[in-house]
Design a protein around this motif. Structure first.
Motif, PDB file in Angstrom:
ATOM      1  N   HIS A   5       0.668  -1.222  -0.091  1.00 48.57           N
ATOM      2  CA  HIS A   5      -0.265  -0.047   0.180  1.00 48.57           C
ATOM      3  C   HIS A   5       0.514   1.079   0.146  1.00 48.57           C
ATOM      4  O   HIS A   5       1.852   1.307   0.188  1.00 48.57           O
ATOM      5  CB  HIS A   5      -0.920  -0.024   1.407  1.00 48.57           C
ATOM      6  CG  HIS A   5      -1.686  -1.169   1.429  1.00 48.57           C
ATOM      7  ND1 HIS A   5      -3.845  -0.645   0.577  1.00 48.57           N
ATOM      8  CD2 HIS A   5      -2.008  -2.403   1.743  1.00 48.57           C
ATOM      9  CE1 HIS A   5      -3.901  -2.015   1.196  1.00 48.57           C
ATOM     10  NE2 HIS A   5      -3.269  -2.769   1.025  1.00 48.57           N
ATOM     11  N   ASP A   7       1.526   4.189   2.143  1.00 48.81           N
ATOM     12  CA  ASP A   7       1.782   4.074   3.164  1.00 48.81           C
ATOM     13  C   ASP A   7       2.803   5.187   3.644  1.00 48.81           C
ATOM     14  O   ASP A   7       2.834   5.349   4.739  1.00 48.81           O
ATOM     15  CB  ASP A   7       1.858   2.895   4.057  1.00 48.81           C
ATOM     16  CG  ASP A   7       3.276   2.369   4.047  1.00 48.81           C
ATOM     17  OD1 ASP A   7       3.818   2.155   2.852  1.00 48.81           O
ATOM     18  OD2 ASP A   7       3.015   1.418   4.293  1.00 48.81           O
ATOM     19  N   TYR A  32      -5.848   6.267  10.070  1.00 49.04           N
ATOM     20  CA  TYR A  32      -5.277   6.439   8.775  1.00 49.04           C
ATOM     21  C   TYR A  32      -4.124   5.644   9.569  1.00 49.04           C
ATOM     22  O   TYR A  32      -3.060   6.208   9.957  1.00 49.04           O
ATOM     23  CB  TYR A  32      -4.580   8.104   8.865  1.00 49.04           C
ATOM     24  CG  TYR A  32      -3.988   7.974   7.133  1.00 49.04           C
ATOM     25  CD1 TYR A  32      -4.575   7.667   6.495  1.00 49.04           C
ATOM     26  CD2 TYR A  32      -2.626   8.399   7.713  1.00 49.04           C
ATOM     27  CE1 TYR A  32      -3.641   7.553   4.723  1.00 49.04           C
ATOM     28  CE2 TYR A  32      -1.839   8.557   6.149  1.00 49.04           C
ATOM     29  CZ  TYR A  32      -2.011   8.374   4.956  1.00 49.04           C
ATOM     30  OH  TYR A  32      -1.484   7.797   4.393  1.00 49.04           O
ATOM     31  N   ALA A 189      -5.942   3.281   1.406  1.00 43.85           N
ATOM     32  CA  ALA A 189      -5.790   2.265   1.321  1.00 43.85           C
ATOM     33  C   ALA A 189      -6.869   1.286  -0.023  1.00 43.85           C
ATOM     34  O   ALA A 189      -6.948   0.175   0.084  1.00 43.85           O
ATOM     35  CB  ALA A 189      -8.458   2.450   1.717  1.00 43.85           C
ATOM     36  N   THR A 190      -6.091   1.664  -0.523  1.00 44.39           N
ATOM     37  CA  THR A 190      -6.164   1.521  -2.272  1.00 44.39           C
ATOM     38  C   THR A 190      -4.498   0.508  -2.867  1.00 44.39           C
ATOM     39  O   THR A 190      -3.539   1.172  -2.173  1.00 44.39           O
ATOM     40  CB  THR A 190      -6.318   1.711  -3.533  1.00 44.39           C
ATOM     41  OG1 THR A 190      -7.730   3.105  -3.353  1.00 44.39           O
ATOM     42  CG2 THR A 190      -6.495   1.367  -4.896  1.00 44.39           C
TER      43      THR A 190
END
Length: 324
Positions: A5, A7, A32, A189-190
Motif C-alpha cells: 500500500h 503508506d 489513517y 486504502a487502495t
C-alpha cells in the motif's frame, strides 16, 4: 505474496504552508494507517511549534521527528529546526548536512530519501510556498514509481512552489489543501497493483548520501560550471536533470536554477549597497578635505556623488525588475 500500500507520505511546504498543512491533517481519518513526514521551512534558530499546531488540527498525533526512531503508521512526524529529515532503512534520521536551496530542513532531501526507501509506496505532496524547493524531490518520487500530489496553485497562499512542481512533474493529483487528506486516505486504502521494480539509481543514492555528509568526490557530483556557491563560495557542479538541471558544490550545498538566481540577485544587491556606502563615505571625506582648503578634493567628491546617484538608480531598476 504481501499486498503493498502507499503508506509513506512526504509533505513539503514553505510560505503559507502552516494553513495548508492544517487543512491536510484535518482531512485525514482517525484510523489513517500511513505515516506522514513533514518539512516546513522554519528559521534555524527557533524551535518549531508545528507539531502542537498539527496535533490540534487533526485526529493524528504529531511529534517532532527524533533521530533513530522507527517510523510508525498513524503518526505525523515534523522536521525540527536546522535539521534535514530523512528516511533511511525504515528509521528517521536527522542530519545537519548542507542546506538545499538555502534551507535546512529542506524538502528535496526528505523527498529523495523517501523515494529511495519506499519506492512505489511513497506519496509526495507539495504545498504552498515560494521558490521551487520540492520540485526536484517530487520528480525523484515519480521516477521511483511513487505517487505525486500538488496543492492547486489557485488554493495556495503562495502558489510558486506548487507551480514549480507542476512545471517539473506531471502530477498524479492536483487538489486544494482541504481535499488532500481524504485523497491520501483513499490512496493508502487502495492496494498497489503489481509493477516493475525500478532498480537501483546511482544518482539518487549519491544525493541521499550528500544529505548525510558522506564522502563525495567532484567527479561523482557533476560538471564544473564556473559559478560560485552562494553558501560557501566554492565552485558549483551541474547535475543534469529534467526539465532543468540543478547545482551542487563540493561540500553538498544544492541549488535549483531559480533559487540560485534569487541568491545571486540578493548577493548582487548587497554588493551594490556596499559600493554605494563606500562612495558616500568617499564623497563626504573628500568634501571635508576640500573645506579644509584643499580644493583639489572637490572634484573627487562630485565624481563620487555622481557615481552614487547612478548606483541608486541601478538598485531601483533591479528592484523594479524583481517586483515585475
Amino acid at each position: 505474496m504481501t499486498t503493498e500500500h502507499r503508506d509513506l507520505v512526504a509533505a513539503g511546504a514553505s510560505a503559507g504552508g502552516v494553513e495548508a498543512l492544517r487543512a491536510l491533517v484535518a482531512g485525514l481519518p482517525a484510523g489513517y494507517p500511513g505515516a506522514v513526514l513533514v518539512v516546513l521551512h522554519v528559521p534555524r534558530a527557533a524551535p518549531s511549534a508545528l507539531p502542537a499546531i498539527l496535533s490540534r488540527s487533526g485526529p493524528l498525533p504529531a511529534a517532532p521527528a527524533r533521530d533513530g526512531d522507527l517510523v510508525r503508521g498513524g503518526t505525523v512526524y515534523v522536521a525540527p529546526a536546522d535539521h534535514h529529515l530523512l528516511l533511511l532503512d525504515g528509521h528517521l534520521r536527522l542530519s545537519r548536512g548542507p542546506a538545499e536551496n538555502g534551507h535546512r530542513p529542506g524538502i528535496d532531501p526528505l523527498f529523495r530519501s523517501v523515494a529511495r526507501a519506499a519506492g512505489r509506496r511513497a506519496i509526495g505532496v507539495v504545498l504552498s510556498g515560494a521558490r521551487d524547493d520540492g520540485a526536484a524531490g517530487l520528480a525523484a518520487i515519480a521516477s521511483r514509481g511513487g505517487t505525486t500530489v500538488v496543492q492547486d496553485p489557485e488554493d495556495a497562499l503562495h502558489p510558486w512552489m506548487p507551480r514549480a512542481a507542476l512545471e517539473t512533474v506531471v502530477a498524479d493529483h492536483i487538489a486544494p489543501a482541504a481535499a488532500i487528506g481524504p485523497l491520501l486516505a483513499a490512496l493508502t486504502a487502495t492496494p498497489l497493483a503489481p509493477g516493475p521494480d525500478p532498480g537501483p539509481d546511482p544518482l539518487l543514492d549519491s544525493e541521499v548520501a550528500m544529505s548525510e555528509l558522506f564522502p563525495m568526490t567532484s567527479d561523482r557530483i557533476g560538471t564544473p560550471t564556473g559559478f560560485g556557491c552562494p553558501s560557501c563560495g566554492g565552485g558549483l557542479f551541474q547535475i543534469e536533470g529534467k526539465p532543468l538541471p540543478r547545482f551542487r558544490c563540493r561540500v553538498g550545498h544544492a541549488w535549483s536554477p531559480e533559487s540560485l538566481l534569487d541568491e545571486q540577485a540578493e548577493a548582487l544587491e548587497s554588493a551594490l549597497w556596499m559600493a554605494l556606502r563606500a562612495l558616500k563615505e568617499k564623497a563626504e571625506l573628500s568634501r571635508r578635505m576640500a573645506a579644509g582648503g584643499r580644493e583639489r578634493y572637490l572634484s573627487a567628491a562630485e565624481d563620487a556623488e555622481a557615481a552614487a546617484g547612478t548606483l541608486r538608480e541601478l538598485i531601483a531598476r533591479l528592484g523594479a525588475t524583481a517586483a515585475g
